[in-house]
Design a protein around this motif. Structure first.
Motif, PDB file in Angstrom:
ATOM      1  N   GLY A 184      -2.640  -7.256   0.077  1.00  0.00           N
ATOM      2  CA  GLY A 184      -2.767  -6.813   1.450  1.00  0.00           C
ATOM      3  C   GLY A 184      -3.613  -5.553   1.560  1.00  0.00           C
ATOM      4  O   GLY A 184      -3.706  -4.771   0.612  1.00  0.00           O
ATOM      5  N   VAL A 185      -4.231  -5.348   2.730  1.00  0.00           N
ATOM      6  CA  VAL A 185      -5.105  -4.180   2.910  1.00  0.00           C
ATOM      7  C   VAL A 185      -4.316  -2.883   2.950  1.00  0.00           C
ATOM      8  O   VAL A 185      -4.907  -1.799   2.909  1.00  0.00           O
ATOM      9  CB  VAL A 185      -5.954  -4.320   4.196  1.00  0.00           C
ATOM     10  CG1 VAL A 185      -6.964  -5.442   4.050  1.00  0.00           C
ATOM     11  CG2 VAL A 185      -5.078  -4.522   5.432  1.00  0.00           C
ATOM     12  N   ASP A 186      -2.985  -2.979   3.029  1.00  0.00           N
ATOM     13  CA  ASP A 186      -2.138  -1.780   2.990  1.00  0.00           C
ATOM     14  C   ASP A 186      -1.545  -1.556   1.604  1.00  0.00           C
ATOM     15  O   ASP A 186      -0.723  -0.668   1.413  1.00  0.00           O
ATOM     16  CB  ASP A 186      -1.006  -1.914   4.010  1.00  0.00           C
ATOM     17  CG  ASP A 186      -0.100  -3.114   3.709  1.00  0.00           C
ATOM     18  OD1 ASP A 186      -0.568  -4.060   3.041  1.00  0.00           O
ATOM     19  OD2 ASP A 186       1.067  -3.096   4.150  1.00  0.00           O
ATOM     20  N   GLN A 187      -1.975  -2.354   0.625  1.00  0.00           N
ATOM     21  CA  GLN A 187      -1.440  -2.272  -0.735  1.00  0.00           C
ATOM     22  C   GLN A 187      -2.583  -2.019  -1.714  1.00  0.00           C
ATOM     23  O   GLN A 187      -3.071  -2.949  -2.357  1.00  0.00           O
ATOM     24  CB  GLN A 187      -0.725  -3.581  -1.104  1.00  0.00           C
ATOM     25  CG  GLN A 187       0.422  -3.951  -0.200  1.00  0.00           C
ATOM     26  CD  GLN A 187       1.603  -3.017  -0.373  1.00  0.00           C
ATOM     27  OE1 GLN A 187       2.004  -2.720  -1.499  1.00  0.00           O
ATOM     28  NE2 GLN A 187       2.164  -2.553   0.725  1.00  0.00           N
ATOM     29  N   PRO A 188      -3.062  -0.784  -1.831  1.00  0.00           N
ATOM     30  CA  PRO A 188      -4.198  -0.535  -2.722  1.00  0.00           C
ATOM     31  C   PRO A 188      -3.888  -0.903  -4.164  1.00  0.00           C
ATOM     32  O   PRO A 188      -2.846  -0.517  -4.705  1.00  0.00           O
ATOM     33  CB  PRO A 188      -4.435   0.970  -2.577  1.00  0.00           C
ATOM     34  CG  PRO A 188      -3.158   1.526  -2.056  1.00  0.00           C
ATOM     35  CD  PRO A 188      -2.554   0.447  -1.208  1.00  0.00           C
ATOM     36  N   TYR A 189      -4.783  -1.692  -4.737  1.00  0.00           N
ATOM     37  CA  TYR A 189      -4.608  -2.100  -6.138  1.00  0.00           C
ATOM     38  C   TYR A 189      -5.980  -2.176  -6.783  1.00  0.00           C
ATOM     39  O   TYR A 189      -6.904  -2.755  -6.189  1.00  0.00           O
ATOM     40  CB  TYR A 189      -3.915  -3.459  -6.221  1.00  0.00           C
ATOM     41  CG  TYR A 189      -3.586  -3.857  -7.638  1.00  0.00           C
ATOM     42  CD1 TYR A 189      -2.388  -3.481  -8.220  1.00  0.00           C
ATOM     43  CD2 TYR A 189      -4.502  -4.575  -8.403  1.00  0.00           C
ATOM     44  CE1 TYR A 189      -2.100  -3.828  -9.535  1.00  0.00           C
ATOM     45  CE2 TYR A 189      -4.223  -4.921  -9.722  1.00  0.00           C
ATOM     46  CZ  TYR A 189      -3.020  -4.542 -10.282  1.00  0.00           C
ATOM     47  OH  TYR A 189      -2.740  -4.861 -11.580  1.00  0.00           O
ATOM     48  N   PRO A 190      -6.137  -1.573  -7.988  1.00  0.00           N
ATOM     49  CA  PRO A 190      -5.116  -0.869  -8.776  1.00  0.00           C
ATOM     50  C   PRO A 190      -4.737   0.469  -8.157  1.00  0.00           C
ATOM     51  O   PRO A 190      -5.513   1.051  -7.391  1.00  0.00           O
ATOM     52  CB  PRO A 190      -5.814  -0.678 -10.125  1.00  0.00           C
ATOM     53  CG  PRO A 190      -7.262  -0.635  -9.797  1.00  0.00           C
ATOM     54  CD  PRO A 190      -7.458  -1.587  -8.671  1.00  0.00           C
ATOM     55  N   ARG A 191      -3.564   0.944  -8.501  1.00  0.00           N
ATOM     56  CA  ARG A 191      -3.069   2.196  -7.916  1.00  0.00           C
ATOM     57  C   ARG A 191      -4.016   3.362  -8.193  1.00  0.00           C
ATOM     58  O   ARG A 191      -4.125   4.289  -7.384  1.00  0.00           O
ATOM     59  CB  ARG A 191      -1.676   2.518  -8.472  1.00  0.00           C
ATOM     60  CG  ARG A 191      -0.605   1.519  -8.060  1.00  0.00           C
ATOM     61  CD  ARG A 191      -0.412   1.481  -6.566  1.00  0.00           C
ATOM     62  NE  ARG A 191       0.647   0.540  -6.181  1.00  0.00           N
ATOM     63  CZ  ARG A 191       0.884   0.167  -4.935  1.00  0.00           C
ATOM     64  NH1 ARG A 191       0.130   0.635  -3.953  1.00  0.00           N
ATOM     65  NH2 ARG A 191       1.858  -0.674  -4.663  1.00  0.00           N
TER      66      ARG A 191
END
Length: 384
Positions: free
Chosen positions: A182-189
Protein backbone atom coordinates in the motif's frame (compact mmCIF):
# COMPACT_ATOMS: atom_id res chain seq x y z
CA UNK A 1 -13.47 14.80 -16.40
CA UNK A 2 -14.02 11.16 -15.48
CA UNK A 3 -16.22 8.51 -17.04
CA UNK A 4 -16.24 6.58 -13.76
CA UNK A 5 -19.25 6.82 -11.45
CA UNK A 6 -18.74 7.00 -7.71
CA UNK A 7 -20.37 3.59 -7.33
CA UNK A 8 -17.93 2.10 -9.82
CA UNK A 9 -15.01 3.78 -8.07
CA UNK A 10 -16.03 2.38 -4.69
CA UNK A 11 -16.47 -1.07 -6.22
CA UNK A 12 -13.05 -1.00 -7.89
CA UNK A 13 -11.45 0.24 -4.67
CA UNK A 14 -13.02 -2.66 -2.78
CA UNK A 15 -11.95 -5.16 -5.46
CA UNK A 16 -8.28 -4.19 -5.02
CA UNK A 17 -8.57 -5.66 -1.52
CA UNK A 18 -10.15 -8.88 -2.83
CA UNK A 19 -8.38 -9.68 -6.10
CA UNK A 20 -4.62 -10.18 -6.38
CA UNK A 21 -2.74 -7.98 -8.88
CA UNK A 22 -2.52 -9.51 -12.34
CA UNK A 23 -5.35 -12.05 -11.84
CA UNK A 24 -6.45 -12.44 -15.47
CA UNK A 25 -9.48 -14.60 -14.66
CA UNK A 26 -10.89 -11.96 -12.34
CA UNK A 27 -9.85 -9.35 -14.90
CA UNK A 28 -11.99 -11.11 -17.50
CA UNK A 29 -14.98 -11.10 -15.13
CA UNK A 30 -14.40 -7.41 -14.52
CA UNK A 31 -14.38 -6.72 -18.24
CA UNK A 32 -17.49 -8.82 -18.91
CA UNK A 33 -19.82 -7.73 -16.09
CA UNK A 34 -18.26 -4.55 -14.67
CA UNK A 35 -16.96 -3.68 -11.19
CA UNK A 36 -20.28 -3.22 -9.38
CA UNK A 37 -21.75 -6.52 -10.53
CA UNK A 38 -18.46 -8.33 -9.85
CA UNK A 39 -18.29 -6.99 -6.30
CA UNK A 40 -21.91 -8.05 -5.73
CA UNK A 41 -21.05 -11.51 -7.04
CA UNK A 42 -18.01 -11.84 -4.78
CA UNK A 43 -19.85 -10.59 -1.69
CA UNK A 44 -22.60 -13.15 -2.30
CA UNK A 45 -25.37 -10.68 -3.08
CA UNK A 46 -25.52 -11.70 -6.76
CA UNK A 47 -24.97 -14.75 -8.93
CA UNK A 48 -21.45 -16.10 -9.40
CA UNK A 49 -19.39 -14.67 -12.29
CA UNK A 50 -19.63 -16.63 -15.55
CA UNK A 51 -17.27 -19.60 -15.72
CA UNK A 52 -16.08 -19.26 -12.12
CA UNK A 53 -14.62 -22.28 -10.35
CA UNK A 54 -16.03 -23.20 -6.97
CA UNK A 55 -12.67 -23.19 -5.17
CA UNK A 56 -11.54 -19.85 -6.59
CA UNK A 57 -14.91 -18.27 -5.96
CA UNK A 58 -14.94 -19.49 -2.34
CA UNK A 59 -11.50 -17.99 -1.72
CA UNK A 60 -12.46 -14.63 -3.20
CA UNK A 61 -15.75 -14.52 -1.29
CA UNK A 62 -13.85 -15.18 1.93
CA UNK A 63 -11.67 -12.17 1.18
CA UNK A 64 -14.63 -10.04 0.12
CA UNK A 65 -16.43 -10.37 3.42
CA UNK A 66 -16.64 -6.96 5.04
CA UNK A 67 -14.64 -5.01 2.42
CA UNK A 68 -15.39 -1.30 2.39
CA UNK A 69 -14.19 0.58 -0.69
CA UNK A 70 -15.48 3.88 0.67
CA UNK A 71 -13.35 3.51 3.80
CA UNK A 72 -10.21 2.84 1.75
CA UNK A 73 -10.97 5.86 -0.45
CA UNK A 74 -11.28 8.00 2.68
CA UNK A 75 -7.98 6.64 3.98
CA UNK A 76 -6.05 7.53 0.84
CA UNK A 77 -7.78 10.92 0.70
CA UNK A 78 -6.56 11.64 4.23
CA UNK A 79 -3.02 10.90 2.99
CA UNK A 80 -3.46 13.49 0.25
CA UNK A 81 -3.75 10.73 -2.34
CA UNK A 82 -6.36 9.41 -4.75
CA UNK A 83 -7.58 6.28 -6.53
CA UNK A 84 -7.19 6.41 -10.33
CA UNK A 85 -9.37 4.08 -12.39
CA UNK A 86 -9.62 3.08 -16.05
CA UNK A 87 -11.92 5.69 -17.53
CA UNK A 88 -10.39 8.55 -15.52
CA UNK A 89 -8.67 11.32 -17.46
CA UNK A 90 -5.52 10.61 -15.44
CA UNK A 91 -5.45 6.88 -16.29
CA UNK A 92 -2.36 5.93 -18.37
CA UNK A 93 -3.83 4.22 -21.42
CA UNK A 94 -0.67 2.20 -22.04
CA UNK A 95 -1.58 0.01 -19.05
CA UNK A 96 -4.49 -1.31 -21.11
CA UNK A 97 -1.88 -3.25 -23.08
CA UNK A 98 -1.82 -5.71 -20.17
CA UNK A 99 -5.26 -6.92 -21.25
CA UNK A 100 -7.23 -8.68 -18.52
CA UNK A 101 -4.14 -8.45 -16.33
CA UNK A 102 -4.23 -4.65 -16.16
CA UNK A 103 -4.64 -3.07 -12.72
CA UNK A 104 -8.16 -2.73 -11.33
CA UNK A 105 -7.06 0.77 -10.39
CA UNK A 106 -4.05 2.56 -8.95
CA UNK A 107 -3.70 4.11 -5.52
CA UNK A 108 -1.62 7.26 -5.99
CA UNK A 109 0.16 9.76 -3.75
CA UNK A 110 1.68 12.95 -5.14
CA UNK A 111 0.47 16.05 -6.92
CA UNK A 112 1.74 15.32 -10.43
CA UNK A 113 -0.52 14.11 -13.25
CA UNK A 114 0.14 10.40 -13.67
CA UNK A 115 -0.87 10.06 -17.32
CA UNK A 116 1.15 13.08 -18.45
CA UNK A 117 4.24 12.02 -16.51
CA UNK A 118 4.02 8.51 -17.91
CA UNK A 119 3.99 9.75 -21.51
CA UNK A 120 7.76 10.43 -21.32
CA UNK A 121 8.95 7.85 -18.84
CA UNK A 122 11.71 5.26 -18.64
CA UNK A 123 12.09 2.42 -16.14
CA UNK A 124 15.51 1.95 -14.52
CA UNK A 125 15.68 -1.33 -12.60
CA UNK A 126 18.29 -3.77 -11.35
CA UNK A 127 19.83 -5.69 -8.49
CA UNK A 128 19.08 -4.94 -4.86
CA UNK A 129 22.56 -6.04 -3.77
CA UNK A 130 24.25 -3.90 -6.41
CA UNK A 131 27.91 -2.94 -6.60
CA UNK A 132 29.27 0.59 -6.27
CA UNK A 133 29.59 0.58 -10.06
CA UNK A 134 25.91 -0.27 -10.48
CA UNK A 135 24.78 2.36 -7.99
CA UNK A 136 26.95 4.98 -9.71
CA UNK A 137 25.54 4.14 -13.14
CA UNK A 138 21.93 4.09 -11.92
CA UNK A 139 22.30 7.43 -10.15
CA UNK A 140 23.80 8.95 -13.28
CA UNK A 141 21.01 7.56 -15.45
CA UNK A 142 18.36 8.89 -13.07
CA UNK A 143 19.88 12.36 -13.00
CA UNK A 144 20.61 12.39 -16.73
CA UNK A 145 17.10 11.32 -17.72
CA UNK A 146 15.61 13.92 -15.39
CA UNK A 147 17.82 16.63 -16.89
CA UNK A 148 16.55 15.64 -20.34
CA UNK A 149 12.93 15.98 -19.25
CA UNK A 150 12.09 12.30 -18.72
CA UNK A 151 10.32 10.65 -15.81
CA UNK A 152 12.31 7.92 -14.04
CA UNK A 153 10.15 4.98 -12.95
CA UNK A 154 11.34 2.22 -10.63
CA UNK A 155 10.24 0.03 -7.75
CA UNK A 156 11.66 1.99 -4.78
CA UNK A 157 13.62 -1.11 -3.75
CA UNK A 158 17.12 -1.19 -2.32
CA UNK A 159 20.07 -1.02 -4.70
CA UNK A 160 19.57 0.09 -8.30
CA UNK A 161 15.95 1.23 -7.84
CA UNK A 162 16.78 3.55 -4.98
CA UNK A 163 19.86 4.92 -6.74
CA UNK A 164 17.83 5.77 -9.86
CA UNK A 165 15.16 7.54 -7.80
CA UNK A 166 17.78 9.50 -5.85
CA UNK A 167 19.50 10.57 -9.05
CA UNK A 168 16.26 11.97 -10.45
CA UNK A 169 15.40 13.71 -7.19
CA UNK A 170 18.89 15.22 -6.93
CA UNK A 171 18.39 16.70 -10.40
CA UNK A 172 15.01 18.06 -9.22
CA UNK A 173 13.35 15.91 -11.85
CA UNK A 174 10.33 13.64 -12.10
CA UNK A 175 10.33 10.17 -10.61
CA UNK A 176 7.63 7.57 -9.90
CA UNK A 177 7.89 4.73 -7.38
CA UNK A 178 5.71 1.67 -8.06
CA UNK A 179 5.24 -0.19 -4.78
CA UNK A 180 4.36 -3.83 -4.10
CA UNK A 181 2.41 -2.75 -0.99
CA UNK A 182 0.00 0.00 0.00
CA UNK A 183 1.06 3.61 -0.60
CA UNK A 184 0.88 4.15 3.18
CA UNK A 185 3.26 1.25 3.87
CA UNK A 186 6.78 2.28 2.78
CA UNK A 187 8.88 -0.73 1.93
CA UNK A 188 11.73 -1.32 2.48
CA UNK A 189 11.63 0.51 5.79
CA UNK A 190 15.09 1.91 5.12
CA UNK A 191 13.51 3.86 2.23
CA UNK A 192 10.81 5.53 4.32
CA UNK A 193 12.30 8.99 3.81
CA UNK A 194 13.00 8.36 0.12
CA UNK A 195 9.42 7.24 -0.54
CA UNK A 196 8.07 10.21 1.43
CA UNK A 197 10.19 12.54 -0.68
CA UNK A 198 8.93 10.90 -3.87
CA UNK A 199 5.36 11.45 -2.70
CA UNK A 200 6.18 15.15 -2.27
CA UNK A 201 8.33 15.78 -5.35
CA UNK A 202 7.09 12.98 -7.60
CA UNK A 203 4.55 10.16 -7.43
CA UNK A 204 4.14 6.93 -5.49
CA UNK A 205 1.60 4.40 -6.71
CA UNK A 206 0.40 0.87 -5.95
CA UNK A 207 -2.25 -1.64 -6.95
CA UNK A 208 -2.78 -2.75 -3.36
CA UNK A 209 -5.08 -0.71 -1.11
CA UNK A 210 -3.89 1.18 1.97
CA UNK A 211 -2.38 -1.22 4.48
CA UNK A 212 -1.52 -3.81 1.81
CA UNK A 213 1.69 -5.69 2.58
CA UNK A 214 4.31 -6.95 0.10
CA UNK A 215 4.84 -10.61 -0.79
CA UNK A 216 7.24 -12.31 -3.17
CA UNK A 217 4.56 -12.77 -5.83
CA UNK A 218 3.42 -9.17 -5.51
CA UNK A 219 6.93 -7.93 -6.24
CA UNK A 220 6.99 -9.98 -9.43
CA UNK A 221 3.53 -8.80 -10.49
CA UNK A 222 4.43 -5.19 -9.67
CA UNK A 223 7.07 -5.40 -12.38
CA UNK A 224 4.49 -5.74 -15.17
CA UNK A 225 3.12 -2.30 -14.23
CA UNK A 226 6.59 -0.77 -14.42
CA UNK A 227 7.12 -2.36 -17.85
CA UNK A 228 3.75 -1.31 -19.26
CA UNK A 229 3.77 2.21 -17.84
CA UNK A 230 7.02 3.28 -19.51
CA UNK A 231 8.41 3.63 -23.03
CA UNK A 232 11.37 1.42 -22.23
CA UNK A 233 13.21 -0.43 -19.48
CA UNK A 234 16.91 -0.17 -18.65
CA UNK A 235 18.48 -2.93 -16.56
CA UNK A 236 21.58 -2.02 -14.54
CA UNK A 237 23.12 -5.13 -12.96
CA UNK A 238 21.03 -8.28 -12.61
CA UNK A 239 21.73 -11.87 -11.74
CA UNK A 240 20.29 -14.58 -13.95
CA UNK A 241 17.22 -14.99 -11.69
CA UNK A 242 16.75 -11.29 -10.98
CA UNK A 243 13.23 -9.88 -10.86
CA UNK A 244 14.41 -6.95 -12.94
CA UNK A 245 14.79 -9.35 -15.87
CA UNK A 246 11.08 -10.14 -15.47
CA UNK A 247 10.40 -6.44 -15.98
CA UNK A 248 12.66 -6.34 -19.03
CA UNK A 249 11.12 -9.44 -20.62
CA UNK A 250 7.61 -8.12 -20.03
CA UNK A 251 8.63 -4.83 -21.61
CA UNK A 252 9.90 -6.76 -24.62
CA UNK A 253 6.63 -8.69 -24.86
CA UNK A 254 4.71 -5.41 -24.79
CA UNK A 255 6.80 -4.00 -27.62
CA UNK A 256 8.66 -1.54 -25.41
CA UNK A 257 12.35 -0.77 -25.79
CA UNK A 258 14.53 -3.03 -23.64
CA UNK A 259 18.05 -1.90 -22.74
CA UNK A 260 20.94 -2.99 -20.57
CA UNK A 261 24.12 -1.47 -19.19
CA UNK A 262 26.97 -3.98 -19.57
CA UNK A 263 29.30 -4.75 -16.69
CA UNK A 264 32.36 -6.90 -16.03
CA UNK A 265 32.06 -10.37 -17.57
CA UNK A 266 33.46 -11.77 -14.32
CA UNK A 267 30.59 -10.32 -12.24
CA UNK A 268 27.59 -12.51 -11.43
CA UNK A 269 25.58 -9.31 -11.07
CA UNK A 270 26.07 -8.63 -14.77
CA UNK A 271 25.26 -12.13 -16.05
CA UNK A 272 21.56 -11.39 -16.36
CA UNK A 273 22.16 -8.12 -18.19
CA UNK A 274 24.50 -9.77 -20.66
CA UNK A 275 21.99 -12.54 -21.30
CA UNK A 276 19.35 -9.88 -21.93
CA UNK A 277 21.62 -8.14 -24.42
CA UNK A 278 22.29 -11.43 -26.22
CA UNK A 279 18.53 -11.96 -26.42
CA UNK A 280 17.75 -8.71 -28.20
CA UNK A 281 18.27 -5.94 -25.65
CA UNK A 282 20.17 -2.83 -26.69
CA UNK A 283 23.41 -1.66 -25.07
CA UNK A 284 23.22 1.79 -23.48
CA UNK A 285 25.80 3.60 -21.40
CA UNK A 286 24.19 6.92 -20.50
CA UNK A 287 20.90 8.83 -20.45
CA UNK A 288 21.41 10.38 -23.89
CA UNK A 289 21.67 6.94 -25.48
CA UNK A 290 18.49 5.84 -23.69
CA UNK A 291 16.59 8.89 -24.93
CA UNK A 292 17.86 8.40 -28.48
CA UNK A 293 16.20 4.98 -28.42
CA UNK A 294 12.91 5.78 -26.67
CA UNK A 295 12.49 9.45 -27.57
CA UNK A 296 11.01 11.31 -30.49
CA UNK A 297 12.62 11.95 -33.86
CA UNK A 298 15.58 14.27 -33.44
CA UNK A 299 16.37 13.35 -29.82
CA UNK A 300 19.80 12.05 -30.70
CA UNK A 301 22.70 11.28 -28.41
CA UNK A 302 25.81 13.43 -29.01
CA UNK A 303 28.19 11.89 -31.50
CA UNK A 304 31.09 10.24 -29.72
CA UNK A 305 34.26 11.51 -31.37
CA UNK A 306 37.50 9.58 -31.31
CA UNK A 307 40.30 11.73 -29.89
CA UNK A 308 42.54 13.05 -32.67
CA UNK A 309 46.30 12.82 -32.08
CA UNK A 310 48.80 15.11 -33.75
CA UNK A 311 50.32 12.25 -35.74
CA UNK A 312 46.84 11.43 -37.14
CA UNK A 313 47.06 14.68 -39.10
CA UNK A 314 50.30 13.75 -40.89
CA UNK A 315 50.15 13.02 -44.60
CA UNK A 316 50.75 9.34 -45.52
CA UNK A 317 54.40 9.78 -46.58
CA UNK A 318 55.34 11.73 -43.45
CA UNK A 319 53.59 9.08 -41.34
CA UNK A 320 55.63 6.32 -43.05
CA UNK A 321 58.87 8.21 -42.47
CA UNK A 322 57.99 8.70 -38.80
CA UNK A 323 57.11 5.00 -38.41
CA UNK A 324 60.43 4.04 -40.07
CA UNK A 325 62.49 5.67 -37.31
CA UNK A 326 63.57 3.24 -34.59
CA UNK A 327 61.93 3.54 -31.17
CA UNK A 328 65.42 4.03 -29.70
CA UNK A 329 68.67 5.17 -31.22
CA UNK A 330 69.73 7.19 -34.25
CA UNK A 331 69.25 6.37 -37.93
CA UNK A 332 70.66 8.13 -40.99
CA UNK A 333 68.38 9.48 -43.71
CA UNK A 334 69.29 6.78 -46.27
CA UNK A 335 68.31 4.00 -43.87
CA UNK A 336 65.05 5.77 -43.04
CA UNK A 337 64.29 6.22 -46.75
CA UNK A 338 64.80 2.52 -47.39
CA UNK A 339 62.57 1.49 -44.45
CA UNK A 340 59.87 4.00 -45.44
CA UNK A 341 59.96 3.06 -49.12
CA UNK A 342 60.41 6.70 -50.08
CA UNK A 343 63.01 8.53 -52.17
CA UNK A 344 66.02 10.09 -50.45
CA UNK A 345 65.05 13.70 -51.21
CA UNK A 346 61.46 13.12 -50.18
CA UNK A 347 62.58 11.45 -46.95
CA UNK A 348 64.95 14.32 -46.04
CA UNK A 349 62.15 16.82 -46.76
CA UNK A 350 59.73 14.91 -44.53
CA UNK A 351 62.32 14.60 -41.75
CA UNK A 352 62.73 18.38 -41.72
CA UNK A 353 58.96 18.74 -41.69
CA UNK A 354 58.68 16.30 -38.79
CA UNK A 355 61.41 18.20 -36.96
CA UNK A 356 59.45 21.44 -37.26
CA UNK A 357 56.42 19.65 -35.80
CA UNK A 358 58.45 18.36 -32.86
CA UNK A 359 58.34 14.66 -33.73
CA UNK A 360 62.06 14.15 -34.51
CA UNK A 361 65.40 15.86 -33.94
CA UNK A 362 68.89 15.82 -35.49
CA UNK A 363 71.60 13.93 -33.69
CA UNK A 364 74.90 14.42 -35.49
CA UNK A 365 74.44 13.08 -39.02
CA UNK A 366 71.38 11.07 -38.08
CA UNK A 367 67.81 11.42 -36.86
CA UNK A 368 65.98 10.24 -33.75
CA UNK A 369 62.57 10.53 -32.15
CA UNK A 370 62.20 13.42 -29.73
CA UNK A 371 60.35 11.27 -27.19
CA UNK A 372 59.85 7.55 -26.61
CA UNK A 373 57.15 6.04 -28.79
CA UNK A 374 55.40 2.83 -27.80
CA UNK A 375 56.35 0.44 -30.57
CA UNK A 376 53.83 -2.14 -31.81
CA UNK A 377 54.44 -5.72 -30.75
CA UNK A 378 57.01 -7.42 -32.96
CA UNK A 379 58.47 -4.18 -34.30
CA UNK A 380 62.17 -3.22 -34.31
CA UNK A 381 63.48 -1.94 -30.99
CA UNK A 382 66.77 -0.56 -32.27
CA UNK A 383 68.50 1.19 -35.13
CA UNK A 384 70.33 -0.23 -38.14
Amino acid sequence: MSGVTEEERRARAALTRVIEPGDETAGRWLREIGPVALLDALTGTAAAPPGSGARKLAGLRLRAAGVDGAADLATVDALGGRFVCPGDEEWPGQLDGLGDGRPIGLWVRGQAHLRLWALRSVAVVGARACTDYGAHVATGLGAGLADLGWTVVSGAAAGIDGAAHRGALAAEGATVGVLACGVDQPYPRAHTQLIARMAEQGLVLAELPPGGHPTRSRFVLRNRVIAALTRGTVVVEAELRSGSLVTARRAMELGRHTMGVPGPVTSGLSEGVHQLLRGGGVVVTDAAEVVELVGDIGELAPERRIPVLARDLLDPVAARVLDALPARGVADARWVAREAGAGGDVTRSKLVELQSLGFVQRRGAGWELTRPVEAPAGSRRGGP
